[in-house]
Design a protein around this motif. Sequence first.
Motif, mmCIF file in Angstrom:
data_model
loop_
_atom_site.group_PDB
_atom_site.id
_atom_site.type_symbol
_atom_site.label_atom_id
_atom_site.label_comp_id
_atom_site.label_asym_id
_atom_site.label_seq_id
_atom_site.Cartn_x
_atom_site.Cartn_y
_atom_site.Cartn_z
ATOM 1 N N ASN A 188 35.474 31.680 42.383
ATOM 2 C CA ASN A 188 35.639 30.410 43.077
ATOM 3 C C ASN A 188 34.992 29.329 42.228
ATOM 4 O O ASN A 188 34.325 29.624 41.232
ATOM 5 N N PRO A 189 35.191 28.081 42.550
ATOM 6 C CA PRO A 189 34.616 27.010 41.715
ATOM 7 C C PRO A 189 33.104 27.088 41.541
ATOM 8 O O PRO A 189 32.569 26.540 40.572
ATOM 9 N N ALA A 190 32.414 27.785 42.427
ATOM 10 C CA ALA A 190 30.953 27.841 42.328
ATOM 11 C C ALA A 190 30.477 28.869 41.305
ATOM 12 O O ALA A 190 29.436 28.680 40.674
ATOM 13 N N ASN A 191 31.203 29.982 41.134
ATOM 14 C CA ASN A 191 30.716 31.048 40.262
ATOM 15 C C ASN A 191 31.688 31.367 39.112
ATOM 16 O O ASN A 191 31.675 32.467 38.567
ATOM 17 N N LYS A 192 32.552 30.434 38.748
ATOM 18 C CA LYS A 192 33.551 30.724 37.727
ATOM 19 C C LYS A 192 32.924 30.886 36.344
ATOM 20 O O LYS A 192 33.512 31.518 35.468
ATOM 21 N N ASP A 193 31.705 30.308 36.127
ATOM 22 C CA ASP A 193 31.054 30.414 34.824
ATOM 23 C C ASP A 193 30.110 31.601 34.726
ATOM 24 O O ASP A 193 29.435 31.772 33.706
ATOM 25 N N MET A 194 30.066 32.438 35.740
ATOM 26 C CA MET A 194 29.144 33.570 35.734
ATOM 27 C C MET A 194 29.721 34.785 35.018
ATOM 28 O O MET A 194 28.995 35.749 34.766
ATOM 29 N N SER A 195 30.985 34.785 34.703
ATOM 30 C CA SER A 195 31.615 35.923 34.047
ATOM 31 C C SER A 195 32.293 35.448 32.765
ATOM 32 O O SER A 195 33.443 35.004 32.792
ATOM 33 N N SER A 222 44.721 28.721 32.752
ATOM 34 C CA SER A 222 43.684 27.721 33.000
ATOM 35 C C SER A 222 42.622 28.297 33.925
ATOM 36 O O SER A 222 42.883 29.155 34.767
ATOM 37 N N SER A 223 41.418 27.790 33.753
ATOM 38 C CA SER A 223 40.278 28.231 34.576
ATOM 39 C C SER A 223 39.670 27.048 35.314
ATOM 40 O O SER A 223 38.451 26.903 35.376
ATOM 41 N N ASP A 224 40.523 26.190 35.871
ATOM 42 C CA ASP A 224 40.031 25.029 36.593
ATOM 43 C C ASP A 224 39.568 25.449 37.991
ATOM 44 O O ASP A 224 39.403 26.637 38.276
ATOM 45 N N ASP A 225 39.357 24.486 38.878
ATOM 46 C CA ASP A 225 38.793 24.761 40.204
ATOM 47 C C ASP A 225 39.835 25.470 41.070
ATOM 48 O O ASP A 225 40.579 24.844 41.846
ATOM 49 N N ARG A 226 39.885 26.787 40.949
ATOM 50 C CA ARG A 226 40.801 27.597 41.735
ATOM 51 C C ARG A 226 40.064 28.791 42.314
ATOM 52 O O ARG A 226 39.072 29.270 41.760
ATOM 53 N N ILE A 227 40.573 29.242 43.441
ATOM 54 C CA ILE A 227 40.050 30.472 44.047
ATOM 55 C C ILE A 227 40.933 31.616 43.561
ATOM 56 O O ILE A 227 42.113 31.697 43.904
ATOM 57 N N MET A 228 40.352 32.481 42.761
ATOM 58 C CA MET A 228 41.114 33.555 42.127
ATOM 59 C C MET A 228 40.513 34.916 42.449
ATOM 60 O O MET A 228 39.330 35.022 42.799
ATOM 61 N N GLN A 229 41.348 35.916 42.305
ATOM 62 C CA GLN A 229 40.943 37.296 42.573
ATOM 63 C C GLN A 229 41.666 38.197 41.572
ATOM 64 O O GLN A 229 42.894 38.153 41.456
#
Length: 477
Positions: free
Chosen positions: A383-390, A403-410
């Motif tokens: 999610n936009p909050a933890n996208k830079d943790m991985s 793209s790795s913009d503000d998206r909720i991904m799984q």
Amino acid sequence: MGSRFPSHQLSNGLYVSGRPEQPKEKPPTMSSVAMPYTGGDIKKSGELGKMFDIPMDGSKSRKSGPINNAPSRTGSFAGASHSGPIMQNAAARSVYITSGNVSAGGMSASASMKKTNSGPLNKHGEPVKKSSGPQSGGVTRQNSGPIPPVLPTTGLITSGPLNSSGAPRKVSGPLDSTGSMKSHASFAVHNPAVTNLSLDDEFSFRKNFPKPILWSVILIFVMGFIAGGFILGAVRNAILLIVVVVLFAAVSALFTWNSCFGRKAIVGFISRYPDAELRTAKNGQFVKVSGVVTCGNVPLESSFQKVPRCVYTSTSLYEYRGWDSKAANPKHRRFTWGLRSAERHVVDFYISDFQSGLRALVKTGYGARVTPYVDDSIVIDVNPANKDMSPEFLRWLGERKLSSDDRIMQLKEGYIKEGSTVSVMGVVQRNDNVLMIVPPPEPLTTGCQWGKCIFPASLEGIVLRCEDTSKIDVIPV
């Protein structure tokens, strides 16, 4: 001289009887000139350098001329002999002929031995010996360039640099994960032994349900609504409209039930299908075999977790679309999860039957038709909050230009690795004592499951069933 016997004069002034001998055509003599060792320098290559207008090295150029200190070749003809230096020309500079003695009963010279050699002569006038390979003794070896490395005798096709013995050279240092992912993706896509599965291979109730029946049901309900509305407006009677609404709600609920629980019902059908014994299975018989998986000639590796020695891999990226979010695909609706990227590959593998212990080759590679029912596990939620943790996930997106913009991904990943327990459904084929399981010519129909209100479904090709392997311990093989 007047005589009735014909006679003629030889070149040395001697008169002999008989008619002069007609000159015979000499057969063309094939000769070769030894090429000098150039060491890769075109200036030392002689005639080849002249073709490209390159000045030659005068100190090492080969010149034609008489051979000094060369012994004379002698020949006898009617008691006359002559000797002289041997001249070398451009065509055959190293050809020499040795003739033996002439018999006393005849006038023509017959050679008792004829020897022809090509190549340079040494100071004694003898040809220099050459060797075309490694030999024992003091033989001079001539090479025209560096010897290519000998390939390994195992027959394996390897990539990368080779050492002097022909084996792959080990390179120390950090590996580039980016290049590794690119090579793996390119290998899976372009290798003909790998079957690339599409989204059409997944279960879909709308794809399994016959289109003519679906459009007929829709047309009947449209006509029912029109008739019910007309009767309600004309005679103030709403019975027909109520009946049509109830039937429409029941059919819609039935369709929704099959769309939600259709895959689970098919998995239950596969689990209940009886296992067959490969030892007694006949050629062309449709069977279900459960056993342990062994990799074939081309093992796979999972895309994100890098799990080695797999026979099936699946990596899917899903995105949640809100009110203002971007769509993952053209058919992505709001407030739902949509598939953005999918990679699924399968190759040929072996399965060891639990009942008979026999091992069969499952032909799922080379573009075979396969219907997989393999459970995927959620690898990462972004999610936009933890996208830079991985950073691994960001690198994975970058390699696929996502793209790795503000998206909720799984991200979900599933695989069948060596040692896993799977169930395979296909047709038995025996060919030269080789037991194989190949795709059936006709799709398998599950039939109606009235107790569960499930419509029939068709299973095409080889059916693979495996549970989530991340939660099950595999059997070492």
